[in-house]
Design a protein around this motif. Structure first.
Motif: not given
Length: 236
Positions: A136-137, A129-130, A51-52, A144-147
Protein backbone atom coordinates in the motif's frame (compact mmCIF):
# COMPACT_ATOMS: atom_id res chain seq x y z
CA UNK A 1 1.26 -25.71 -33.75
CA UNK A 2 0.04 -25.65 -30.16
CA UNK A 3 -1.32 -22.44 -28.73
CA UNK A 4 0.43 -21.17 -25.63
CA UNK A 5 -1.32 -18.76 -23.31
CA UNK A 6 0.58 -15.71 -22.17
CA UNK A 7 1.51 -16.01 -18.47
CA UNK A 8 -0.55 -13.83 -16.16
CA UNK A 9 1.38 -10.72 -15.28
CA UNK A 10 1.83 -10.65 -11.50
CA UNK A 11 0.52 -7.78 -9.42
CA UNK A 12 3.58 -8.02 -7.18
CA UNK A 13 6.88 -9.89 -7.25
CA UNK A 14 8.56 -11.30 -4.15
CA UNK A 15 12.26 -12.19 -3.98
CA UNK A 16 12.94 -15.07 -1.57
CA UNK A 17 16.72 -15.66 -1.20
CA UNK A 18 17.45 -19.26 -0.19
CA UNK A 19 20.95 -19.81 -1.57
CA UNK A 20 22.94 -19.37 1.64
CA UNK A 21 24.91 -22.25 3.15
CA UNK A 22 23.74 -21.55 6.71
CA UNK A 23 27.22 -22.23 8.09
CA UNK A 24 26.47 -20.69 11.50
CA UNK A 25 23.18 -22.59 11.70
CA UNK A 26 25.09 -25.86 11.90
CA UNK A 27 22.29 -28.27 10.97
CA UNK A 28 22.19 -31.03 8.36
CA UNK A 29 19.20 -29.41 6.64
CA UNK A 30 18.53 -25.94 5.19
CA UNK A 31 17.88 -23.24 7.74
CA UNK A 32 14.56 -22.24 6.17
CA UNK A 33 13.24 -25.81 6.52
CA UNK A 34 13.68 -25.91 10.30
CA UNK A 35 10.39 -27.13 11.79
CA UNK A 36 8.73 -24.67 14.17
CA UNK A 37 5.58 -26.71 14.74
CA UNK A 38 3.96 -29.74 13.09
CA UNK A 39 3.53 -29.05 9.38
CA UNK A 40 5.13 -25.60 9.51
CA UNK A 41 8.75 -24.66 8.79
CA UNK A 42 10.52 -21.33 9.13
CA UNK A 43 9.92 -20.50 5.46
CA UNK A 44 6.17 -20.99 5.94
CA UNK A 45 6.15 -18.38 8.70
CA UNK A 46 8.19 -16.02 6.52
CA UNK A 47 5.68 -16.40 3.67
CA UNK A 48 2.64 -15.87 5.89
CA UNK A 49 2.49 -12.10 5.11
CA UNK A 50 2.80 -12.94 1.39
CA UNK A 51 -0.12 -15.37 1.69
CA UNK A 52 -2.20 -12.45 2.94
CA UNK A 53 -1.49 -10.71 -0.40
CA UNK A 54 -2.80 -13.72 -2.32
CA UNK A 55 -5.90 -13.70 -0.13
CA UNK A 56 -6.54 -10.15 -1.35
CA UNK A 57 -6.91 -11.63 -4.82
CA UNK A 58 -3.51 -10.42 -6.03
CA UNK A 59 -1.37 -12.48 -8.38
CA UNK A 60 1.95 -12.99 -6.62
CA UNK A 61 5.14 -14.18 -8.28
CA UNK A 62 7.73 -15.57 -5.88
CA UNK A 63 11.24 -15.68 -7.30
CA UNK A 64 13.16 -18.20 -5.19
CA UNK A 65 16.95 -17.90 -5.35
CA UNK A 66 18.69 -21.24 -4.84
CA UNK A 67 22.12 -22.82 -4.81
CA UNK A 68 22.71 -26.39 -6.06
CA UNK A 69 22.71 -27.54 -2.42
CA UNK A 70 19.11 -26.35 -1.89
CA UNK A 71 17.06 -28.80 -3.94
CA UNK A 72 15.23 -29.84 -0.76
CA UNK A 73 13.98 -26.27 -0.42
CA UNK A 74 12.67 -26.29 -3.99
CA UNK A 75 10.87 -29.56 -3.31
CA UNK A 76 9.35 -28.21 -0.09
CA UNK A 77 8.08 -25.02 -1.76
CA UNK A 78 6.24 -27.11 -4.35
CA UNK A 79 3.31 -27.01 -1.89
CA UNK A 80 2.76 -23.36 -2.86
CA UNK A 81 2.50 -23.94 -6.61
CA UNK A 82 -1.27 -23.24 -6.72
CA UNK A 83 -1.14 -20.12 -4.58
CA UNK A 84 1.70 -18.29 -6.31
CA UNK A 85 3.62 -18.13 -9.54
CA UNK A 86 6.75 -19.96 -8.38
CA UNK A 87 9.96 -19.22 -10.26
CA UNK A 88 13.37 -20.67 -9.35
CA UNK A 89 16.75 -19.22 -10.27
CA UNK A 90 20.28 -20.29 -9.34
CA UNK A 91 22.75 -17.95 -7.71
CA UNK A 92 26.31 -18.42 -8.86
CA UNK A 93 28.80 -19.09 -6.07
CA UNK A 94 31.00 -16.19 -7.08
CA UNK A 95 28.09 -13.78 -6.52
CA UNK A 96 27.42 -14.98 -2.98
CA UNK A 97 25.67 -12.96 -0.30
CA UNK A 98 22.41 -11.06 -0.57
CA UNK A 99 23.34 -8.57 -3.33
CA UNK A 100 24.17 -11.50 -5.61
CA UNK A 101 20.85 -13.15 -4.84
CA UNK A 102 19.01 -9.96 -5.71
CA UNK A 103 20.83 -9.55 -9.01
CA UNK A 104 19.97 -13.14 -9.93
CA UNK A 105 16.29 -12.64 -9.15
CA UNK A 106 15.59 -9.17 -10.53
CA UNK A 107 15.36 -10.08 -14.26
CA UNK A 108 12.44 -12.38 -13.36
CA UNK A 109 10.53 -9.73 -11.40
CA UNK A 110 7.87 -7.38 -12.72
CA UNK A 111 5.98 -4.58 -11.05
CA UNK A 112 6.40 -3.64 -7.39
CA UNK A 113 8.90 -5.97 -5.76
CA UNK A 114 9.26 -7.09 -2.15
CA UNK A 115 12.36 -8.58 -0.56
CA UNK A 116 11.35 -11.26 1.95
CA UNK A 117 14.11 -13.12 3.78
CA UNK A 118 13.45 -16.85 4.04
CA UNK A 119 14.84 -17.17 7.57
CA UNK A 120 13.22 -14.09 9.10
CA UNK A 121 10.13 -14.72 11.24
CA UNK A 122 8.14 -11.61 12.15
CA UNK A 123 6.36 -11.19 15.49
CA UNK A 124 3.24 -9.43 16.65
CA UNK A 125 -0.34 -8.90 15.47
CA UNK A 126 0.78 -6.59 12.66
CA UNK A 127 3.11 -9.18 11.11
CA UNK A 128 0.59 -11.01 8.94
CA UNK A 129 -0.57 -7.87 7.16
CA UNK A 130 2.86 -6.23 6.97
CA UNK A 131 3.46 -7.12 3.30
CA UNK A 132 0.06 -5.68 2.42
CA UNK A 133 0.87 -2.41 4.19
CA UNK A 134 4.24 -2.35 2.46
CA UNK A 135 2.52 -2.70 -0.92
CA UNK A 136 0.00 0.00 0.00
CA UNK A 137 2.84 2.40 0.80
CA UNK A 138 4.28 1.77 -2.67
CA UNK A 139 1.17 3.38 -4.11
CA UNK A 140 2.59 6.78 -3.11
CA UNK A 141 6.29 6.13 -2.35
CA UNK A 142 9.17 4.57 -4.28
CA UNK A 143 10.44 2.60 -1.26
CA UNK A 144 8.95 1.22 1.94
CA UNK A 145 10.14 -0.98 4.79
CA UNK A 146 8.82 -3.29 7.46
CA UNK A 147 10.91 -2.74 10.57
CA UNK A 148 11.21 -3.50 14.27
CA UNK A 149 12.59 -1.25 16.97
CA UNK A 150 16.05 -2.38 18.13
CA UNK A 151 18.10 -0.88 20.94
CA UNK A 152 20.85 -3.49 21.31
CA UNK A 153 23.96 -2.10 19.52
CA UNK A 154 25.29 -5.63 18.90
CA UNK A 155 22.12 -6.58 17.05
CA UNK A 156 22.16 -3.34 15.07
CA UNK A 157 25.70 -4.12 13.90
CA UNK A 158 24.45 -7.42 12.46
CA UNK A 159 21.35 -6.07 10.69
CA UNK A 160 20.17 -3.53 8.17
CA UNK A 161 20.11 -0.69 10.69
CA UNK A 162 17.72 2.25 10.45
CA UNK A 163 17.21 5.56 12.14
CA UNK A 164 13.46 6.09 12.17
CA UNK A 165 11.69 9.32 13.07
CA UNK A 166 8.12 9.01 14.32
CA UNK A 167 6.10 11.83 12.77
CA UNK A 168 2.49 12.85 13.26
CA UNK A 169 1.38 11.23 10.01
CA UNK A 170 3.86 8.35 9.64
CA UNK A 171 7.21 6.97 10.69
CA UNK A 172 9.99 7.60 8.17
CA UNK A 173 13.57 6.39 7.69
CA UNK A 174 16.03 9.26 8.18
CA UNK A 175 19.20 7.16 7.91
CA UNK A 176 20.10 3.58 7.00
CA UNK A 177 23.25 1.46 6.98
CA UNK A 178 23.97 -2.20 6.34
CA UNK A 179 25.63 -3.76 9.42
CA UNK A 180 27.16 -0.49 10.63
CA UNK A 181 30.44 -0.59 12.53
CA UNK A 182 29.13 2.28 14.66
CA UNK A 183 25.45 1.73 15.47
CA UNK A 184 25.07 4.97 17.45
CA UNK A 185 21.93 6.84 16.46
CA UNK A 186 20.15 3.86 14.89
CA UNK A 187 16.98 2.66 16.58
CA UNK A 188 15.49 0.00 14.30
CA UNK A 189 16.28 -2.72 11.76
CA UNK A 190 14.44 -3.62 8.57
CA UNK A 191 12.80 -6.99 8.14
CA UNK A 192 11.30 -6.53 4.67
CA UNK A 193 11.85 -4.03 1.84
CA UNK A 194 9.51 -2.96 -0.95
CA UNK A 195 10.27 -0.96 -4.09
CA UNK A 196 8.21 0.22 -7.04
CA UNK A 197 8.84 -1.47 -10.37
CA UNK A 198 10.80 1.34 -12.01
CA UNK A 199 13.39 1.31 -9.20
CA UNK A 200 13.59 -2.40 -8.44
CA UNK A 201 17.01 -2.64 -10.12
CA UNK A 202 18.34 -0.60 -7.21
CA UNK A 203 17.47 -3.24 -4.61
CA UNK A 204 21.12 -4.39 -4.21
CA UNK A 205 21.93 -0.84 -3.03
CA UNK A 206 20.04 -1.62 0.18
CA UNK A 207 22.94 -3.94 1.13
CA UNK A 208 25.75 -1.77 -0.25
CA UNK A 209 27.86 -0.30 2.55
CA UNK A 210 29.71 2.02 0.17
CA UNK A 211 26.72 3.92 -1.25
CA UNK A 212 23.93 6.08 0.21
CA UNK A 213 20.93 3.95 1.09
CA UNK A 214 17.81 4.29 -1.09
CA UNK A 215 15.71 3.64 2.03
CA UNK A 216 16.11 7.18 3.36
CA UNK A 217 12.67 8.80 3.41
CA UNK A 218 10.83 5.48 3.16
CA UNK A 219 7.67 5.01 5.25
CA UNK A 220 7.82 2.34 7.95
CA UNK A 221 5.41 -0.42 8.87
CA UNK A 222 6.18 -1.57 12.39
CA UNK A 223 6.20 -5.16 13.69
CA UNK A 224 6.94 -6.18 17.25
CA UNK A 225 10.19 -7.90 16.32
CA UNK A 226 11.77 -10.62 14.21
CA UNK A 227 14.05 -13.62 14.56
CA UNK A 228 16.58 -14.71 11.95
CA UNK A 229 17.98 -17.68 13.84
CA UNK A 230 21.63 -18.65 13.79
CA UNK A 231 20.96 -22.02 15.44
CA UNK A 232 18.04 -24.49 15.59
CA UNK A 233 17.04 -23.12 19.01
CA UNK A 234 17.07 -19.46 17.97
CA UNK A 235 13.44 -18.94 16.97
CA UNK A 236 10.88 -18.19 19.66
Amino acid sequence: MADFAEPVRPDVSVILPCAGHGTRFGAAYPKELHCLEPGSAVVDKCLDPVLALAERGLTVRIVVVLGPHKLATAEYLHRYRKRYQLVFVYQEEETAELPGALRAALPLCTGPTLLVLADQVLHGPAARHSAGELLDHLGSHDWAVVAARVEDPVLLQAEGALRVEDRATASRVSDAAEKPADPAGFNAAWAMVGVVGKHRWRLPEVCDRSAPSPLIGAPVTWVDGFDNGTSPGSWS
